[in-house]
Design an enzyme around this catalytic site. Sequence first.
Site, PDB file in Angstrom:
ATOM      1  CG  ASN A 133     -88.066  34.828 -60.144  1.00 40.35           C
ATOM      2  OD1 ASN A 133     -86.866  34.768 -60.425  1.00 40.35           O
ATOM      3  ND2 ASN A 133     -88.977  35.263 -60.998  1.00 40.35           N
ATOM      4  CD1 TRP A 134     -84.151  35.848 -54.642  1.00 39.36           C
ATOM      5  CD2 TRP A 134     -82.003  35.229 -54.755  1.00 39.36           C
ATOM      6  NE1 TRP A 134     -83.776  35.389 -53.406  1.00 39.36           N
ATOM      7  CE2 TRP A 134     -82.453  34.999 -53.448  1.00 39.36           C
ATOM      8  CE3 TRP A 134     -80.679  34.909 -55.063  1.00 39.36           C
ATOM      9  CZ2 TRP A 134     -81.644  34.474 -52.448  1.00 39.36           C
ATOM     10  CZ3 TRP A 134     -79.859  34.377 -54.078  1.00 39.36           C
ATOM     11  CH2 TRP A 134     -80.348  34.170 -52.779  1.00 39.36           C
ATOM     12  CE  LYS A 135     -89.437  38.838 -60.650  1.00 39.54           C
ATOM     13  NZ  LYS A 135     -90.552  39.715 -60.946  1.00 39.54           N
ATOM     14  CG  HIS A 188     -91.452  35.135 -64.702  1.00 37.35           C
ATOM     15  ND1 HIS A 188     -91.601  36.455 -65.056  1.00 37.35           N
ATOM     16  CD2 HIS A 188     -91.662  35.077 -63.372  1.00 37.35           C
ATOM     17  CE1 HIS A 188     -91.890  37.162 -63.970  1.00 37.35           C
ATOM     18  NE2 HIS A 188     -91.930  36.350 -62.936  1.00 37.35           N
ATOM     19  CD  GLU A 228     -95.568  34.536 -61.129  1.00 41.18           C
ATOM     20  OE1 GLU A 228     -95.165  34.990 -60.059  1.00 41.18           O
ATOM     21  OE2 GLU A 228     -94.861  34.471 -62.149  1.00 41.18           O
ATOM     22  N   GLY A 242     -94.772  42.733 -59.498  1.00 38.55           N
ATOM     23  CA  GLY A 242     -93.812  43.812 -59.300  1.00 38.55           C
ATOM     24  C   GLY A 242     -94.428  45.185 -59.144  1.00 38.55           C
ATOM     25  CB  SER A 261     -97.866  42.410 -55.537  1.00 37.37           C
ATOM     26  OG  SER A 261     -97.317  43.156 -56.607  1.00 37.37           O
ATOM     27  N   GLY A 281     -91.279  37.556 -55.850  1.00 38.89           N
ATOM     28  CA  GLY A 281     -90.157  38.260 -56.442  1.00 38.89           C
ATOM     29  C   GLY A 281     -89.571  39.191 -55.392  1.00 38.89           C
TER      30      GLY A 281
HETATM   31  P1  PGA Z   1     -93.325  40.122 -57.335  1.00 35.16           P
HETATM   32  O1  PGA Z   1     -92.814  39.145 -58.500  1.00 35.16           O
HETATM   33  O2  PGA Z   1     -93.543  39.245 -56.120  1.00 35.16           O
HETATM   34  O3  PGA Z   1     -92.230  41.104 -57.154  1.00 35.16           O
HETATM   35  O4  PGA Z   1     -94.610  40.715 -57.811  1.00 35.16           O
HETATM   36  C1  PGA Z   1     -93.418  37.900 -58.669  1.00 35.16           C
HETATM   37  C2  PGA Z   1     -92.851  37.242 -59.892  1.00 35.16           C
HETATM   38  O5  PGA Z   1     -92.413  37.906 -60.812  1.00 35.16           O
HETATM   39  O6  PGA Z   1     -92.817  36.014 -59.975  1.00 35.16           O
END
Ligand code: PGA
Length: 255
Positions: free
Chosen positions: A9-11, A98, A170, A176, A215, A236
Amino acid sequence: MEKKYLVANWKMHKTMQEATTFIERLLPQLDAMHDHPLDLFIAPSFVYLWAIKTLINGRGFIKLAAQNCHHETEGAFTGEVSAAMLASVGVGSVLIGHSERRVNQQEDNVLLAKKIKQVLAAGMRPLLCCGESLEARKEGKHKVIVQQQLQESLLDLTPLQVESLLIAYEPVWAIGRGQVASLEVITEMHAFIRACLLNYYGMLGEKIPILYGGSCNSQNARAIFSCPNVAGGLVGGAGLQEDHLMQIITVLLEK
Ligand code: PGA
């Protein structure tokens, strides 16, 4: 071979140049792998979906995912993107619910149920994200919250639709932050989600892949993927660099 799933997920990251360079570097490495049971979903910004689709060029194990879609079929919704639009450019899956959208756009379970219906009607796979906040966990409400998220968003699905579902657990407090959930928490929550799905759908619920997100990186992926009921990961930060993503893919396929 049991199917494995990884979603990057590149956001709201990457320019067009960065996005296409990433894919161009990743493809030869993926092409060099043979006979693997991997479904890799790349979830870029809407604006790069078509360019990436063109680069992927029919490789079946790399799927395009969108990060969101609108809950109505079409209409006067300036700036929005419908499920049918996404399907028409070759998107195979859409992230629904999400936690960043639940918080920043106030998306609730009822709205997400509508989005899931749109995704299914357009012939794509909804990837429903669920997970509790830190406050909910501290209050001991983590299971109640996750159950509510599942129950209120997964309404009236046909057996065929159930078979196309993907779920990601999640925990919001792990996203994050570099603070991954413990293996005990992952094991417990994935078992709980599995039990909910079995309760709703009988044996069909056994088949729904449950991914872990929050994470997850190349260092902790091996332990996470070895937990029961973890069919893969949603990443992410670790999915923004192709070498990190490749390391996670390698670990995932070792399981
Ligand atoms: P992260 O994000 O791997 O940076 O914690 C995961 C997500 O938001 O799906």
